[in-house]
Motif scaffolding. Structure first.
Motif, mmCIF file in Angstrom:
data_model
loop_
_atom_site.group_PDB
_atom_site.id
_atom_site.type_symbol
_atom_site.label_atom_id
_atom_site.label_comp_id
_atom_site.label_asym_id
_atom_site.label_seq_id
_atom_site.Cartn_x
_atom_site.Cartn_y
_atom_site.Cartn_z
ATOM 1 N N ASP A 112 5.984 6.551 -18.595
ATOM 2 C CA ASP A 112 6.702 7.657 -19.128
ATOM 3 C C ASP A 112 8.331 7.526 -19.248
ATOM 4 O O ASP A 112 9.036 8.409 -19.211
ATOM 5 C CB ASP A 112 6.686 8.846 -18.132
ATOM 6 N N SER A 113 8.432 6.378 -19.871
ATOM 7 C CA SER A 113 10.198 6.102 -20.076
ATOM 8 C C SER A 113 10.422 6.809 -21.433
ATOM 9 O O SER A 113 9.530 6.791 -22.511
ATOM 10 C CB SER A 113 10.321 4.422 -20.329
ATOM 11 N N THR A 114 11.546 7.254 -21.483
ATOM 12 C CA THR A 114 12.128 7.867 -22.810
ATOM 13 C C THR A 114 12.761 6.952 -23.515
ATOM 14 O O THR A 114 13.045 5.692 -23.168
ATOM 15 C CB THR A 114 13.181 9.031 -22.447
ATOM 16 N N VAL A 115 13.028 7.102 -24.758
ATOM 17 C CA VAL A 115 13.867 6.131 -25.647
ATOM 18 C C VAL A 115 15.265 5.505 -24.952
ATOM 19 O O VAL A 115 15.474 4.648 -24.913
ATOM 20 C CB VAL A 115 14.061 6.607 -27.076
ATOM 21 N N ALA A 116 15.737 6.751 -24.432
ATOM 22 C CA ALA A 116 16.916 6.555 -23.764
ATOM 23 C C ALA A 116 16.854 5.411 -22.613
ATOM 24 O O ALA A 116 17.689 4.676 -22.276
ATOM 25 C CB ALA A 116 17.732 7.762 -23.399
ATOM 26 N N GLY A 117 15.816 5.954 -21.818
ATOM 27 C CA GLY A 117 15.580 4.931 -20.595
ATOM 28 C C GLY A 117 15.094 3.772 -21.045
ATOM 29 O O GLY A 117 15.802 2.453 -20.133
ATOM 30 N N TRP B 273 16.639 11.230 -28.260
ATOM 31 C CA TRP B 273 16.245 9.976 -27.185
ATOM 32 C C TRP B 273 15.981 10.390 -25.893
ATOM 33 O O TRP B 273 15.218 9.545 -25.193
ATOM 34 C CB TRP B 273 17.384 9.174 -27.390
ATOM 35 N N ALA B 274 16.633 11.304 -25.324
ATOM 36 C CA ALA B 274 16.414 11.614 -23.837
ATOM 37 C C ALA B 274 15.140 12.316 -23.500
ATOM 38 O O ALA B 274 14.656 12.528 -22.413
ATOM 39 C CB ALA B 274 17.779 12.728 -23.227
ATOM 40 N N ARG B 275 14.577 12.961 -24.768
ATOM 41 C CA ARG B 275 13.255 13.627 -24.644
ATOM 42 C C ARG B 275 11.921 12.901 -24.989
ATOM 43 O O ARG B 275 10.902 13.207 -24.632
ATOM 44 C CB ARG B 275 13.242 14.857 -24.965
ATOM 45 N N ALA B 276 12.181 11.974 -26.025
ATOM 46 C CA ALA B 276 11.034 11.099 -26.388
ATOM 47 C C ALA B 276 10.604 10.121 -25.780
ATOM 48 O O ALA B 276 11.155 9.152 -25.209
ATOM 49 C CB ALA B 276 11.568 10.585 -27.968
ATOM 50 N N VAL B 277 9.084 10.382 -25.279
ATOM 51 C CA VAL B 277 8.520 9.418 -24.445
ATOM 52 C C VAL B 277 7.898 8.275 -25.131
ATOM 53 O O VAL B 277 7.335 8.604 -26.405
ATOM 54 C CB VAL B 277 7.434 10.253 -23.524
ATOM 55 N N VAL B 278 8.176 6.891 -24.816
ATOM 56 C CA VAL B 278 7.493 5.845 -25.228
ATOM 57 C C VAL B 278 6.386 5.706 -24.494
ATOM 58 O O VAL B 278 6.157 5.530 -23.496
ATOM 59 C CB VAL B 278 8.449 4.709 -25.193
ATOM 60 N N GLY B 279 5.224 5.852 -25.212
ATOM 61 C CA GLY B 279 3.899 5.586 -24.645
ATOM 62 C C GLY B 279 3.376 3.843 -24.270
ATOM 63 O O GLY B 279 3.893 3.266 -25.328
ATOM 64 N N VAL C 144 7.803 5.796 -36.824
ATOM 65 C CA VAL C 144 8.425 7.040 -36.894
ATOM 66 C C VAL C 144 9.821 7.015 -36.212
ATOM 67 O O VAL C 144 10.089 6.784 -34.996
ATOM 68 C CB VAL C 144 8.028 8.177 -36.313
ATOM 69 N N VAL C 145 11.199 7.261 -37.126
ATOM 70 C CA VAL C 145 12.311 7.084 -36.552
ATOM 71 C C VAL C 145 12.681 8.277 -35.652
ATOM 72 O O VAL C 145 12.467 9.708 -35.838
ATOM 73 C CB VAL C 145 13.437 7.101 -37.713
ATOM 74 N N VAL C 146 13.377 7.961 -34.351
ATOM 75 C CA VAL C 146 13.545 8.864 -33.520
ATOM 76 C C VAL C 146 15.002 9.282 -33.745
ATOM 77 O O VAL C 146 15.832 8.484 -33.454
ATOM 78 C CB VAL C 146 13.329 8.434 -32.099
#
Length: 66
Positions: A15-20, A46-52, A39-41
């Motif tokens: 559940d890391s975000t882009v910022a994390g 970045w703080a909300r977008a989760v990287v699966g 898809v460009v984020v």
């Protein structure tokens, strides 16, 4: 979880975000663009977008030229 960053396999906490992810990879938050699975984020997300798990991430650095 395992993801691909610019073609290289990386391990990140679930559940890391882009910022994390950027913080974990010790990358700057300025002068770059991030795409997750093609898809460009937007930086504002970045703080909300989760990287699966299994995501393909491309990180591009801005370059100036003449």
């Amino acid at each position: 979880m395992r993801i691909q960053v610019n073609g290289e396999s990386r391990e990140l906490p679930d559940d890391s975000t882009v910022a994390g992810m950027l913080a974990a990879l010790e990358l700057p938050e300025r002068g770059i663009a991030v795409a997750v699975d093609g898809v460009v984020v937007r930086r504002t997300e970045w703080a909300r977008a989760v990287v699966g798990d299994g995501a393909h991430v491309e990180i591009l650095t801005a370059v100036q030229g003449g």
